[in-house]
Structures are given as structure tokens and as C-alpha cells.
Design a protein around this motif. Structure first.
Motif, mmCIF file in Angstrom:
data_model
loop_
_atom_site.group_PDB
_atom_site.id
_atom_site.type_symbol
_atom_site.label_atom_id
_atom_site.label_comp_id
_atom_site.label_asym_id
_atom_site.label_seq_id
_atom_site.Cartn_x
_atom_site.Cartn_y
_atom_site.Cartn_z
ATOM 1 N N GLU A 139 49.193 -41.579 31.500
ATOM 2 C CA GLU A 139 49.954 -41.950 32.693
ATOM 3 C C GLU A 139 51.447 -41.735 32.481
ATOM 4 O O GLU A 139 52.162 -41.322 33.395
ATOM 5 C CB GLU A 139 49.675 -43.407 33.078
ATOM 6 N N ALA A 140 51.919 -42.027 31.269
ATOM 7 C CA ALA A 140 53.338 -41.826 30.949
ATOM 8 C C ALA A 140 53.704 -40.347 31.041
ATOM 9 O O ALA A 140 54.737 -39.990 31.623
ATOM 10 C CB ALA A 140 53.655 -42.370 29.559
ATOM 11 N N ILE A 141 52.856 -39.492 30.491
ATOM 12 C CA ILE A 141 53.098 -38.049 30.565
ATOM 13 C C ILE A 141 53.144 -37.593 32.025
ATOM 14 O O ILE A 141 54.007 -36.808 32.414
ATOM 15 C CB ILE A 141 52.025 -37.262 29.771
ATOM 16 N N GLU A 142 52.235 -38.122 32.830
ATOM 17 C CA GLU A 142 52.204 -37.768 34.247
ATOM 18 C C GLU A 142 53.514 -38.168 34.943
ATOM 19 O O GLU A 142 54.093 -37.383 35.701
ATOM 20 C CB GLU A 142 51.009 -38.464 34.913
ATOM 21 N N SER A 143 54.003 -39.360 34.685
ATOM 22 C CA SER A 143 55.252 -39.821 35.310
ATOM 23 C C SER A 143 56.449 -39.008 34.830
ATOM 24 O O SER A 143 57.324 -38.637 35.624
ATOM 25 C CB SER A 143 55.489 -41.307 35.005
ATOM 26 N N LEU A 144 56.487 -38.726 33.549
ATOM 27 C CA LEU A 144 57.596 -37.942 33.007
ATOM 28 C C LEU A 144 57.555 -36.502 33.519
ATOM 29 O O LEU A 144 58.608 -35.910 33.794
ATOM 30 C CB LEU A 144 57.581 -37.991 31.481
ATOM 31 N N SER A 145 56.368 -35.970 33.665
ATOM 32 C CA SER A 145 56.239 -34.618 34.226
ATOM 33 C C SER A 145 56.737 -34.585 35.666
ATOM 34 O O SER A 145 57.396 -33.623 36.086
ATOM 35 C CB SER A 145 54.786 -34.143 34.155
ATOM 36 N N ARG A 146 56.460 -35.642 36.403
ATOM 37 C CA ARG A 146 56.957 -35.721 37.791
ATOM 38 C C ARG A 146 58.483 -35.806 37.788
ATOM 39 O O ARG A 146 59.140 -35.156 38.605
ATOM 40 C CB ARG A 146 56.347 -36.941 38.496
ATOM 41 N N ALA A 147 59.050 -36.582 36.861
ATOM 42 C CA ALA A 147 60.514 -36.670 36.759
ATOM 43 C C ALA A 147 61.111 -35.297 36.480
ATOM 44 O O ALA A 147 62.122 -34.911 37.066
ATOM 45 C CB ALA A 147 60.903 -37.663 35.664
#
Length: 143
Positions: free
Chosen positions: A85-93
Motif C-alpha cells: 500500500e505504501a508503494i502504491e501511495s508513493l507511486s501516486r505521489a
């Protein structure tokens, strides 16, 4: 003005007081993503990761195009060991702001933790490159 008071309390590490002030601001206007973000930081500093995640998710709901909200969400998820989930949020950023070095750096750390050395190296290299570019640009402007 009240929000600024809360920010000063946060900087002074008076987290309970900051949370109280941010809560008052949000009672007046529930659509303030930056206030949810600030309160999330205060909760995180207090060690209440669950409340921090809830608030940063509200911030993202208020303004889903704000890369900093996604970055902070990724950081909170990382601290909770919710790595995918963290990777997903950072990728969105990163999608929203490809020049946000901190997002690359944190995502690189997570890739390193899960054993994806190639992705980790690429992200940390990109973060370093962006930081250098930003540093050079500020020196040119500030000369």
C-alpha cells in the motif's frame, strides 16, 4: 489564524494541543485537506498510527491531486509495515509530481526492504539526481 496556532503547537511538540486546535478547525470546515494532514502528523508524532492513517486518508479524499498527501500516506503506511500500500501511495505521489525526490527516496527504501534491489537502486538514484538538480537551481537563484 487558528490553523497557524496549531502548526506552532506542532512545531513545539505540543501534540495534544495541536490536535485539539486542528479538530476545532475541522469542525468549522471538513474540507480542509491540509488540516487533516497536519493533524495526521500530530497523531503520528504521538504514536497513534491508526488515527494518523485515518486523517491522511481524509486529506487525500479532500484533494486527491495533492502529491504531498499521497507521500505522507505512503510514509504512514510504511511505518505500519503495509509495504504494498505504501508503494502504491508513493507511486501516486510520483505520478502527480515526478520531481518529488522524497517520494522516490522512500519508495526506494521500501523496495530495498522487500528485496527488489533493481527498483531500489533506480528510485534512490532518481531521488539523488533530483536533489542535486534542486540544490543547483536554488544556488543559481540565491547566488
Amino acid at each position: 489564524e487558528l490553523f497557524t496556532d496549531g502548526q506552532f503547537k506542532l512545531m513545539d511538540e505540543e501534540f495534544d494541543e495541536a490536535i485539539e486546535i486542528f479538530t476545532k478547525v475541522l469542525q468549522e470546515d471538513h474540507g480542509q485537506g491540509k488540516v487533516y494532514q497536519a493533524r495526521a502528523v500530530a497523531y503520528l508524532k504521538k504514536g497513534d498510527k491508526k488515527a494518523a492513517l485515518k486523517d491522511i486518508e481524509r486529506a487525500v479524499e479532500c484533494n486527491p491531486e495533492n502529491p504531498r498527501f499521497h507521500f505522507h500516506k505512503g510514509a504512514i503506511l510504511f511505518q505500519q509495515d503495509m509495504l504494498d500500500e505504501a508503494i502504491e501511495s508513493l507511486s501516486r505521489a510520483i505520478d502527480l509530481d515526478p520531481s518529488h525526490a522524497s517520494s522516490y527516496f522512500l519508495r526506494g527504501q521500501i523496495f530495498e526492504k522487500i528485496g527488489d534491489e533493481e527498483s531500489a537502486s533506480a528510485d534512490i538514484g532518481r531521488a539523488t539526481s533530483l536533489s542535486r538538480e534542486q540544490s543547483k537551481a536554488s544556488k543559481i537563484v540565491d547566488f
